[in-house]
Design a protein around this motif. Structure first.
Motif, PDB file in Angstrom:
ATOM      1  N   MET A 186     -46.505 109.661 -96.284  1.00  0.00           N
ATOM      2  CA  MET A 186     -46.314 108.413 -95.363  1.00  0.00           C
ATOM      3  C   MET A 186     -47.823 107.683 -95.291  1.00  0.00           C
ATOM      4  O   MET A 186     -48.548 108.436 -95.037  1.00  0.00           O
ATOM      5  CB  MET A 186     -45.900 108.670 -94.067  1.00  0.00           C
ATOM      6  N   THR A 187     -48.032 106.655 -96.042  1.00  0.00           N
ATOM      7  CA  THR A 187     -49.472 105.762 -95.819  1.00  0.00           C
ATOM      8  C   THR A 187     -49.596 105.448 -94.333  1.00  0.00           C
ATOM      9  O   THR A 187     -48.478 105.133 -93.629  1.00  0.00           O
ATOM     10  CB  THR A 187     -49.309 104.787 -96.786  1.00  0.00           C
ATOM     11  N   ALA A 188     -50.895 105.434 -94.263  1.00  0.00           N
ATOM     12  CA  ALA A 188     -51.329 104.849 -92.959  1.00  0.00           C
ATOM     13  C   ALA A 188     -50.950 103.141 -92.659  1.00  0.00           C
ATOM     14  O   ALA A 188     -51.035 102.660 -93.801  1.00  0.00           O
ATOM     15  CB  ALA A 188     -52.798 104.925 -92.829  1.00  0.00           C
ATOM     16  N   PRO A 189     -50.363 102.964 -91.579  1.00  0.00           N
ATOM     17  CA  PRO A 189     -50.350 101.515 -91.394  1.00  0.00           C
ATOM     18  C   PRO A 189     -51.416 100.607 -91.546  1.00  0.00           C
ATOM     19  O   PRO A 189     -52.482 101.026 -91.578  1.00  0.00           O
ATOM     20  CB  PRO A 189     -49.729 101.561 -89.922  1.00  0.00           C
ATOM     21  N   ARG A 190     -51.256  99.469 -91.846  1.00  0.00           N
ATOM     22  CA  ARG A 190     -52.393  98.657 -92.025  1.00  0.00           C
ATOM     23  C   ARG A 190     -53.052  98.298 -90.850  1.00  0.00           C
ATOM     24  O   ARG A 190     -52.522  98.780 -89.409  1.00  0.00           O
ATOM     25  CB  ARG A 190     -51.954  97.175 -92.805  1.00  0.00           C
ATOM     26  N   LEU A 191     -54.321  98.021 -90.891  1.00  0.00           N
ATOM     27  CA  LEU A 191     -55.196  97.824 -89.684  1.00  0.00           C
ATOM     28  C   LEU A 191     -54.529  96.965 -88.718  1.00  0.00           C
ATOM     29  O   LEU A 191     -54.561  97.147 -87.461  1.00  0.00           O
ATOM     30  CB  LEU A 191     -56.537  97.698 -90.119  1.00  0.00           C
ATOM     31  N   GLY A 192     -54.130  95.890 -89.082  1.00  0.00           N
ATOM     32  CA  GLY A 192     -53.691  94.692 -88.146  1.00  0.00           C
ATOM     33  C   GLY A 192     -52.434  95.336 -87.223  1.00  0.00           C
ATOM     34  O   GLY A 192     -52.383  95.048 -86.106  1.00  0.00           O
ATOM     35  N   VAL A 193     -51.384  96.161 -88.005  1.00  0.00           N
ATOM     36  CA  VAL A 193     -50.382  96.608 -87.426  1.00  0.00           C
ATOM     37  C   VAL A 193     -50.805  97.833 -86.514  1.00  0.00           C
ATOM     38  O   VAL A 193     -50.286  97.798 -85.232  1.00  0.00           O
ATOM     39  CB  VAL A 193     -49.422  97.162 -88.233  1.00  0.00           C
ATOM     40  N   ALA A 194     -51.713  98.533 -86.940  1.00  0.00           N
ATOM     41  CA  ALA A 194     -52.246  99.581 -86.010  1.00  0.00           C
ATOM     42  C   ALA A 194     -52.959  98.957 -84.597  1.00  0.00           C
ATOM     43  O   ALA A 194     -52.764  99.362 -83.622  1.00  0.00           O
ATOM     44  CB  ALA A 194     -53.269 100.585 -86.901  1.00  0.00           C
ATOM     45  N   LEU A 195     -53.829  97.961 -84.922  1.00  0.00           N
ATOM     46  CA  LEU A 195     -54.385  97.327 -83.684  1.00  0.00           C
ATOM     47  C   LEU A 195     -53.383  96.938 -82.834  1.00  0.00           C
ATOM     48  O   LEU A 195     -53.595  96.667 -81.653  1.00  0.00           O
ATOM     49  CB  LEU A 195     -55.479  96.480 -84.178  1.00  0.00           C
ATOM     50  N   LEU A 196     -52.308  96.101 -83.369  1.00  0.00           N
ATOM     51  CA  LEU A 196     -51.266  95.465 -82.547  1.00  0.00           C
ATOM     52  C   LEU A 196     -50.767  96.644 -81.588  1.00  0.00           C
ATOM     53  O   LEU A 196     -50.389  96.496 -80.381  1.00  0.00           O
ATOM     54  CB  LEU A 196     -50.430  94.879 -83.264  1.00  0.00           C
ATOM     55  N   ALA A 197     -50.248  97.842 -82.392  1.00  0.00           N
ATOM     56  CA  ALA A 197     -49.641  99.022 -81.629  1.00  0.00           C
ATOM     57  C   ALA A 197     -50.742  99.290 -80.633  1.00  0.00           C
ATOM     58  O   ALA A 197     -50.299  99.483 -79.432  1.00  0.00           O
ATOM     59  CB  ALA A 197     -49.104  99.797 -82.530  1.00  0.00           C
ATOM     60  N   GLU A 198     -51.916  99.530 -80.974  1.00  0.00           N
ATOM     61  CA  GLU A 198     -52.853 100.108 -80.085  1.00  0.00           C
ATOM     62  C   GLU A 198     -53.073  99.125 -78.776  1.00  0.00           C
ATOM     63  O   GLU A 198     -53.214  99.874 -77.384  1.00  0.00           O
ATOM     64  CB  GLU A 198     -54.109 100.499 -80.862  1.00  0.00           C
ATOM     65  N   GLY A 199     -53.301  97.955 -79.045  1.00  0.00           N
ATOM     66  CA  GLY A 199     -53.444  97.060 -77.633  1.00  0.00           C
ATOM     67  C   GLY A 199     -52.396  96.866 -76.979  1.00  0.00           C
ATOM     68  O   GLY A 199     -52.387  96.972 -75.781  1.00  0.00           O
ATOM     69  N   LEU A 200     -51.235  96.905 -77.566  1.00  0.00           N
ATOM     70  CA  LEU A 200     -49.865  96.707 -76.831  1.00  0.00           C
ATOM     71  C   LEU A 200     -49.552  97.938 -76.162  1.00  0.00           C
ATOM     72  O   LEU A 200     -49.294  98.150 -74.957  1.00  0.00           O
ATOM     73  CB  LEU A 200     -48.530  96.488 -77.747  1.00  0.00           C
ATOM     74  N   GLY A 201     -49.812  99.215 -76.637  1.00  0.00           N
ATOM     75  CA  GLY A 201     -49.457 100.412 -76.063  1.00  0.00           C
ATOM     76  C   GLY A 201     -50.386 100.563 -74.896  1.00  0.00           C
ATOM     77  O   GLY A 201     -49.989 101.146 -73.772  1.00  0.00           O
ATOM     78  N   THR A 202     -51.619 100.301 -74.994  1.00  0.00           N
ATOM     79  CA  THR A 202     -52.647 100.443 -73.927  1.00  0.00           C
ATOM     80  C   THR A 202     -52.411  99.600 -72.799  1.00  0.00           C
ATOM     81  O   THR A 202     -52.500  99.827 -71.542  1.00  0.00           O
ATOM     82  CB  THR A 202     -54.047 100.321 -74.322  1.00  0.00           C
ATOM     83  N   ALA A 203     -51.938  98.072 -73.120  1.00  0.00           N
ATOM     84  CA  ALA A 203     -51.574  97.342 -72.084  1.00  0.00           C
ATOM     85  C   ALA A 203     -50.287  97.903 -71.138  1.00  0.00           C
ATOM     86  O   ALA A 203     -50.255  97.978 -70.125  1.00  0.00           O
ATOM     87  CB  ALA A 203     -51.069  95.893 -72.619  1.00  0.00           C
ATOM     88  N   LEU A 204     -49.220  98.450 -72.102  1.00  0.00           N
ATOM     89  CA  LEU A 204     -48.247  99.141 -71.420  1.00  0.00           C
ATOM     90  C   LEU A 204     -48.462 100.114 -70.470  1.00  0.00           C
ATOM     91  O   LEU A 204     -47.744 100.420 -69.415  1.00  0.00           O
ATOM     92  CB  LEU A 204     -46.936  99.224 -72.154  1.00  0.00           C
ATOM     93  N   LEU A 205     -49.329 101.130 -71.015  1.00  0.00           N
ATOM     94  CA  LEU A 205     -49.843 102.009 -70.150  1.00  0.00           C
ATOM     95  C   LEU A 205     -50.592 101.562 -68.794  1.00  0.00           C
ATOM     96  O   LEU A 205     -50.074 102.459 -67.945  1.00  0.00           O
ATOM     97  CB  LEU A 205     -51.024 102.920 -70.920  1.00  0.00           C
ATOM     98  N   LEU A 206     -51.346 100.844 -68.822  1.00  0.00           N
ATOM     99  CA  LEU A 206     -51.893 100.113 -67.646  1.00  0.00           C
ATOM    100  C   LEU A 206     -50.891  99.490 -66.848  1.00  0.00           C
ATOM    101  O   LEU A 206     -51.051  99.612 -65.625  1.00  0.00           O
ATOM    102  CB  LEU A 206     -53.107  99.431 -67.874  1.00  0.00           C
ATOM    103  N   ALA A 207     -49.863  98.739 -67.262  1.00  0.00           N
ATOM    104  CA  ALA A 207     -48.884  98.135 -66.465  1.00  0.00           C
ATOM    105  C   ALA A 207     -47.976  99.497 -65.711  1.00  0.00           C
ATOM    106  O   ALA A 207     -47.968  99.223 -64.480  1.00  0.00           O
ATOM    107  CB  ALA A 207     -48.083  97.292 -67.358  1.00  0.00           C
TER     108      ALA A 207
END
Length: 222
Positions: free
Chosen positions: A1-22
């Motif tokens: 499985m290839t690594a996701p594109r940087l844009g997708v990875a950053l979106l997931a990382e930012g959204l996941g961090t936001a939901l964690l803090l929520a």
């Protein structure tokens, strides 16, 4: 499985961090409201909710970004060759922004002022040592999980480490510079005074550095 594109990875990382803090801040607000002044019950509720959210978020976003949600994890994995160094800076940027947005989201859900300045003091040698230990413990669990060839267990290992840290450390185990910064913007159960943030971050970094050194020692000897 290839690594996701940087844009997708950053979106997931930012959204996941936001939901964690929520989850961290929101469960802290709810726990404080319902615990009737019993701080042990409030802390237990906060810890369990945070751990449960971590399992769900790591399983959901792990395939897209690795689900670091934490600058010391991104830095530690890059330092040990498990993460591209070129992605560290953008990951840390979205983690910081996502964490702040997560606090704002939690405040909005509970009809609180969207941005606050915490008055909760968290300072002193015991607190700083606790954060160093928490950072070391968290990154070590992640590194050993990855090195041991059983990454599917990491959501549970990370969550259990964080839940335990709420109780065995004097600081309640922030173990995350993005979380630390964002929690200075909530004057709630989960808050930390802005003036206490830099020392927490330095202690977390020291713990992460010790974990990276341990990883290198283990790789040489094992």
């Amino acid at each position: 499985m290839t690594a996701p594109r940087l844009g997708v990875a950053l979106l997931a990382e930012g959204l996941g961090t936001a939901l964690l803090l929520a989850a961290v801040v929101g469960s802290g607000v709810m726990a404080e409201r319902l615990a009737g002044g019993n701080m042990a019950v409030a802390l237990l509720a906060n810890a369990v909710a945070t751990g449960a959210a971590l399992v769900a978020l790591i399983q959901s976003f792990g395939p897209l970004s690795g689900a670091h949600f934490n600058p010391i994890v991104s830095l530690g994995l890059a330092a040990t060759g498990l993460f591209p160094r070129s992605r560290v800076a953008p990951y840390i940027a979205v983690q910081m922004v996502g964490a702040v947005l997560g606090v704002i989201l939690a405040h909005a859900m509970f009809d609180l002022g969207l941005v606050q300045i915490s008055q909760k003091a968290r300072s002193g040698g015991g607190q700083w040592l606790s954060e160093a230990v928490a950072g070391f413990m968290l990154l070590t669990v992640i590194l050993r999980g990855l090195r041991g060839g059983n990454p599917s267990s990491l959501p549970y290992g990370v969550a259990l480490t964080v839940v335990a840290g709420y109780w065995y450390t004097a600081s309640t185990s922030f173990a995350n510079p993005a979380v630390t910064l964002a929690r200075s913007l909530t004057d709630s159960f989960a808050g930390i005074r802005p003036v206490d943030v830099p020392a927490f971050m330095m202690a977390q970094g020291a713990g992460a550095l010790a974990s990276v050194i341990l990883d290198r020692v283990c790789r040489r000897w094992i």
